[in-house]
Write a protein that holds these residues in place. Sequence first.
Motif, PDB file in Angstrom:
ATOM      1  N   ALA A   1       2.179 -16.411   3.164  1.00  0.00           N
ATOM      2  CA  ALA A   1       1.086 -17.207   2.603  1.00  0.00           C
ATOM      3  C   ALA A   1       1.310 -17.249   1.101  1.00  0.00           C
ATOM      4  O   ALA A   1       1.905 -16.328   0.533  1.00  0.00           O
ATOM      5  CB  ALA A   1      -0.244 -16.542   2.910  1.00  0.00           C
ATOM      6  N   THR A   2       0.816 -18.307   0.476  1.00  0.00           N
ATOM      7  CA  THR A   2       1.053 -18.425  -0.961  1.00  0.00           C
ATOM      8  C   THR A   2       0.045 -19.353  -1.596  1.00  0.00           C
ATOM      9  O   THR A   2      -0.524 -20.214  -0.929  1.00  0.00           O
ATOM     10  CB  THR A   2       2.466 -19.003  -1.215  1.00  0.00           C
ATOM     11  N   ASP A   3      -0.142 -19.168  -2.911  1.00  0.00           N
ATOM     12  CA  ASP A   3      -0.866 -20.205  -3.652  1.00  0.00           C
ATOM     13  C   ASP A   3       0.132 -20.982  -4.490  1.00  0.00           C
ATOM     14  O   ASP A   3      -0.228 -21.697  -5.401  1.00  0.00           O
ATOM     15  CB  ASP A   3      -2.009 -19.615  -4.483  1.00  0.00           C
ATOM     16  N   GLY A   4       1.404 -20.836  -4.162  1.00  0.00           N
ATOM     17  CA  GLY A   4       2.421 -21.661  -4.800  1.00  0.00           C
ATOM     18  C   GLY A   4       3.694 -20.910  -5.136  1.00  0.00           C
ATOM     19  O   GLY A   4       4.724 -21.079  -4.502  1.00  0.00           O
ATOM     20  N   ASN A   5       3.596 -20.042  -6.133  1.00  0.00           N
ATOM     21  CA  ASN A   5       4.815 -19.480  -6.709  1.00  0.00           C
ATOM     22  C   ASN A   5       5.560 -18.500  -5.798  1.00  0.00           C
ATOM     23  O   ASN A   5       6.782 -18.515  -5.727  1.00  0.00           O
ATOM     24  CB  ASN A   5       4.488 -18.791  -8.030  1.00  0.00           C
ATOM     25  N   HIS A   6       4.829 -17.639  -5.116  1.00  0.00           N
ATOM     26  CA  HIS A   6       5.507 -16.679  -4.235  1.00  0.00           C
ATOM     27  C   HIS A   6       6.221 -17.428  -3.099  1.00  0.00           C
ATOM     28  O   HIS A   6       7.361 -17.124  -2.744  1.00  0.00           O
ATOM     29  CB  HIS A   6       4.509 -15.652  -3.690  1.00  0.00           C
ATOM     30  N   GLY A   7       5.548 -18.428  -2.549  1.00  0.00           N
ATOM     31  CA  GLY A   7       6.133 -19.205  -1.453  1.00  0.00           C
ATOM     32  C   GLY A   7       7.410 -19.913  -1.892  1.00  0.00           C
ATOM     33  O   GLY A   7       8.371 -20.032  -1.126  1.00  0.00           O
TER      34      GLY A   7
ATOM     35  N   ILE B   1       5.828 -21.734   5.270  1.00  0.00           N
ATOM     36  CA  ILE B   1       4.972 -21.299   4.166  1.00  0.00           C
ATOM     37  C   ILE B   1       3.533 -21.725   4.456  1.00  0.00           C
ATOM     38  O   ILE B   1       3.272 -22.898   4.725  1.00  0.00           O
ATOM     39  CB  ILE B   1       5.456 -21.925   2.828  1.00  0.00           C
ATOM     40  N   TYR B   2       2.603 -20.779   4.396  1.00  0.00           N
ATOM     41  CA  TYR B   2       1.189 -21.044   4.700  1.00  0.00           C
ATOM     42  C   TYR B   2       0.423 -21.273   3.397  1.00  0.00           C
ATOM     43  O   TYR B   2       0.443 -20.423   2.501  1.00  0.00           O
ATOM     44  CB  TYR B   2       0.590 -19.860   5.479  1.00  0.00           C
ATOM     45  N   MET B   3      -0.262 -22.427   3.345  1.00  0.00           N
ATOM     46  CA  MET B   3      -1.029 -22.759   2.152  1.00  0.00           C
ATOM     47  C   MET B   3      -2.456 -23.141   2.526  1.00  0.00           C
ATOM     48  O   MET B   3      -2.679 -23.773   3.553  1.00  0.00           O
ATOM     49  CB  MET B   3      -0.385 -23.938   1.415  1.00  0.00           C
ATOM     50  N   HIS B   4      -3.404 -22.763   1.664  1.00  0.00           N
ATOM     51  CA  HIS B   4      -4.802 -23.140   1.906  1.00  0.00           C
ATOM     52  C   HIS B   4      -5.105 -24.436   1.159  1.00  0.00           C
ATOM     53  O   HIS B   4      -4.336 -24.862   0.287  1.00  0.00           O
ATOM     54  CB  HIS B   4      -5.750 -22.009   1.489  1.00  0.00           C
ATOM     55  N   ALA B   5      -6.248 -25.029   1.508  1.00  0.00           N
ATOM     56  CA  ALA B   5      -6.564 -26.368   0.999  1.00  0.00           C
ATOM     57  C   ALA B   5      -6.629 -26.429  -0.533  1.00  0.00           C
ATOM     58  O   ALA B   5      -6.433 -27.488  -1.117  1.00  0.00           O
ATOM     59  CB  ALA B   5      -7.885 -26.832   1.595  1.00  0.00           C
TER      60      ALA B   5
ATOM     61  N   ASN C   1       2.659 -24.976   6.388  1.00  0.00           N
ATOM     62  CA  ASN C   1       1.572 -24.980   7.375  1.00  0.00           C
ATOM     63  C   ASN C   1       0.257 -24.850   6.603  1.00  0.00           C
ATOM     64  O   ASN C   1       0.037 -23.844   5.927  1.00  0.00           O
ATOM     65  CB  ASN C   1       1.703 -23.788   8.341  1.00  0.00           C
ATOM     66  N   TRP C   2      -0.601 -25.869   6.708  1.00  0.00           N
ATOM     67  CA  TRP C   2      -1.880 -25.841   5.977  1.00  0.00           C
ATOM     68  C   TRP C   2      -2.932 -25.049   6.757  1.00  0.00           C
ATOM     69  O   TRP C   2      -3.005 -25.154   7.976  1.00  0.00           O
ATOM     70  CB  TRP C   2      -2.384 -27.269   5.712  1.00  0.00           C
ATOM     71  N   VAL C   3      -3.730 -24.262   6.038  1.00  0.00           N
ATOM     72  CA  VAL C   3      -4.721 -23.397   6.677  1.00  0.00           C
ATOM     73  C   VAL C   3      -6.097 -23.710   6.088  1.00  0.00           C
ATOM     74  O   VAL C   3      -6.230 -23.878   4.867  1.00  0.00           O
ATOM     75  CB  VAL C   3      -4.378 -21.909   6.375  1.00  0.00           C
TER      76      VAL C   3
ATOM     77  N   ALA D   1      -0.860 -16.331   8.548  1.00  0.00           N
ATOM     78  CA  ALA D   1       0.595 -16.125   8.549  1.00  0.00           C
ATOM     79  C   ALA D   1       0.935 -14.862   9.338  1.00  0.00           C
ATOM     80  O   ALA D   1       1.866 -14.848  10.154  1.00  0.00           O
ATOM     81  CB  ALA D   1       1.111 -16.024   7.107  1.00  0.00           C
ATOM     82  N   ALA D   2       0.150 -13.797   9.127  1.00  0.00           N
ATOM     83  CA  ALA D   2       0.414 -12.525   9.808  1.00  0.00           C
ATOM     84  C   ALA D   2       0.224 -12.687  11.318  1.00  0.00           C
ATOM     85  O   ALA D   2       1.031 -12.199  12.122  1.00  0.00           O
ATOM     86  CB  ALA D   2      -0.513 -11.443   9.255  1.00  0.00           C
ATOM     87  N   GLU D   3      -0.835 -13.421  11.706  1.00  0.00           N
ATOM     88  CA  GLU D   3      -1.118 -13.606  13.138  1.00  0.00           C
ATOM     89  C   GLU D   3      -0.007 -14.425  13.812  1.00  0.00           C
ATOM     90  O   GLU D   3       0.491 -14.048  14.880  1.00  0.00           O
ATOM     91  CB  GLU D   3      -2.458 -14.337  13.262  1.00  0.00           C
ATOM     92  N   ASP D   4       0.402 -15.513  13.181  1.00  0.00           N
ATOM     93  CA  ASP D   4       1.455 -16.356  13.767  1.00  0.00           C
ATOM     94  C   ASP D   4       2.776 -15.591  13.853  1.00  0.00           C
ATOM     95  O   ASP D   4       3.529 -15.745  14.823  1.00  0.00           O
ATOM     96  CB  ASP D   4       1.652 -17.638  12.940  1.00  0.00           C
ATOM     97  N   ALA D   5       3.051 -14.765  12.850  1.00  0.00           N
ATOM     98  CA  ALA D   5       4.291 -13.978  12.866  1.00  0.00           C
ATOM     99  C   ALA D   5       4.276 -13.012  14.047  1.00  0.00           C
ATOM    100  O   ALA D   5       5.244 -12.898  14.801  1.00  0.00           O
ATOM    101  CB  ALA D   5       4.445 -13.220  11.547  1.00  0.00           C
ATOM    102  N   GLU D   6       3.153 -12.365  14.210  1.00  0.00           N
ATOM    103  CA  GLU D   6       2.980 -11.396  15.299  1.00  0.00           C
ATOM    104  C   GLU D   6       3.200 -12.076  16.668  1.00  0.00           C
ATOM    105  O   GLU D   6       3.895 -11.559  17.533  1.00  0.00           O
ATOM    106  CB  GLU D   6       1.548 -10.834  15.177  1.00  0.00           C
ATOM    107  N   ASN D   7       2.628 -13.260  16.826  1.00  0.00           N
ATOM    108  CA  ASN D   7       2.710 -13.959  18.119  1.00  0.00           C
ATOM    109  C   ASN D   7       4.078 -14.563  18.414  1.00  0.00           C
ATOM    110  O   ASN D   7       4.394 -14.864  19.556  1.00  0.00           O
ATOM    111  CB  ASN D   7       1.660 -15.075  18.181  1.00  0.00           C
TER     112      ASN D   7
END
Length: 407
Positions: A131-137, A153-157, A175-177, A188-194
């Motif tokens: 998950a990221t707000d930009g830079n880490h992703g 990469i998971y991003m929020h609105a 992937n927008w969340v 991101a953690a849940e999808d990775a686990e599954n």
Amino acid sequence: MTLDAYKNVTLNHHKNASYNEGAYPSSLDSVLSAKTIEDAYTTISSWKGYEATPLYHLHNLAREAGVADILYKHEGGRFGLGSFKALGGAYAVLRLLAEEVSKRTGKDISIADIQGGSYAKEVSEVTIVTATDGNHGRSVAWGCQSFGARCFIYMHAGVSKGRAKAVEDLGATVNWVDGNYDESVRQAAEDAENNGWFVVSDTSYEGYVNPPRNVMAGYTVMTNEIKEQLGSEPAPTHVFLQGGVGGLAGAMCTHLWQIFGENKPSFVIVEPDRADCLYQSGIKGEAVDVHITEETIMAGLSCGEVSNLGWEILKSGTADFLTISDDIVAPTMKLLANGSGNDVSFAAGESAVAGLAGALAALQDESIKEALGLDENSRILVFGTEGATDPAIYEELVGVAADSLAA
Ligand SMILES: Cc1ncc(COP(=O)(O)O)c(C=O)c1O
């Protein structure tokens, strides 16, 4: 140049009752040891395109603000990715790939093997998410692209389209969340686990420490460079460090503590008042979460949950906590774009200027200035953690295009 914009602004200050004024405690080696830090520097400084980022002396601004010096570590040019985060995520991706390919092949695969492309097929079967707000992703996407892994990469609105595009340009899928940053971390953690994917997060939580530790180790390339760049110059007396989850601040704090021992600079954590999880944790004396109701303009700092590893260091390593309001962000970006009078002129993004904005505002407030021990002998170090990572937002806030500036 006038610093009037920093007078009478809303600042909250909390002195850390658990501050450790003494030498570096070896108990913190469990978070980031000298060896972990050295390994990261050796690896990252050998990457193609590596160059130390500049450490500017903003003499003119320092004179105006009434201190001996202001040192600004400008991360806008880091590996062409626009921020210091380039150092962390990509390095953690590399370490994770070496570990995972070792498991899958039953061989002892080194990071050099992964970098050399000897296990390209195995690497291509690994999927990494964050998950990221930009830079880490952007850093994780770059690492995956460089070493050949798949990346989501998971991003929020609240994340800008410009920052999403920067990630897509590096071959990752966004992937927008719904919800905020903390919800994108959970998704991101849940999808990775599954799906049997791997999370390379910059924040550590219960049971999840290795990737964020490597992310933090990567950041210490900056403190290694600063040590070199300072040479025989006097050490900084204060460091104003912006906090999101606290990984950056924790990494800088622990390494500067290792370098300077009991003569370490005094650390001041600076956060947006809309996302003040470290400040609230300081008051409580333990890591606490805050719920973000309104997004701050400092997108990279919009985090409501503290990183366990970061907090482990900061709970005794930082002397003070400060929060600032959004209204001093654009004036600080403009100040730097204008060369703060006669200093060098450059583009600094919204999250980059938080430490400097906090320092300038604290210097205008007599009681906070005194509480922080700031005076005419102070040498302030700040980390300009990003350039114009979203050029459209930069231009809207500053009124000039980032690429029209010299540095
Ligand atoms: C530009 C910038 N500065 C500072 C930070 C804060 O780092 P941390 O979340 O490790 O506290 C971030 C985090 O994303 C960032 O993007």
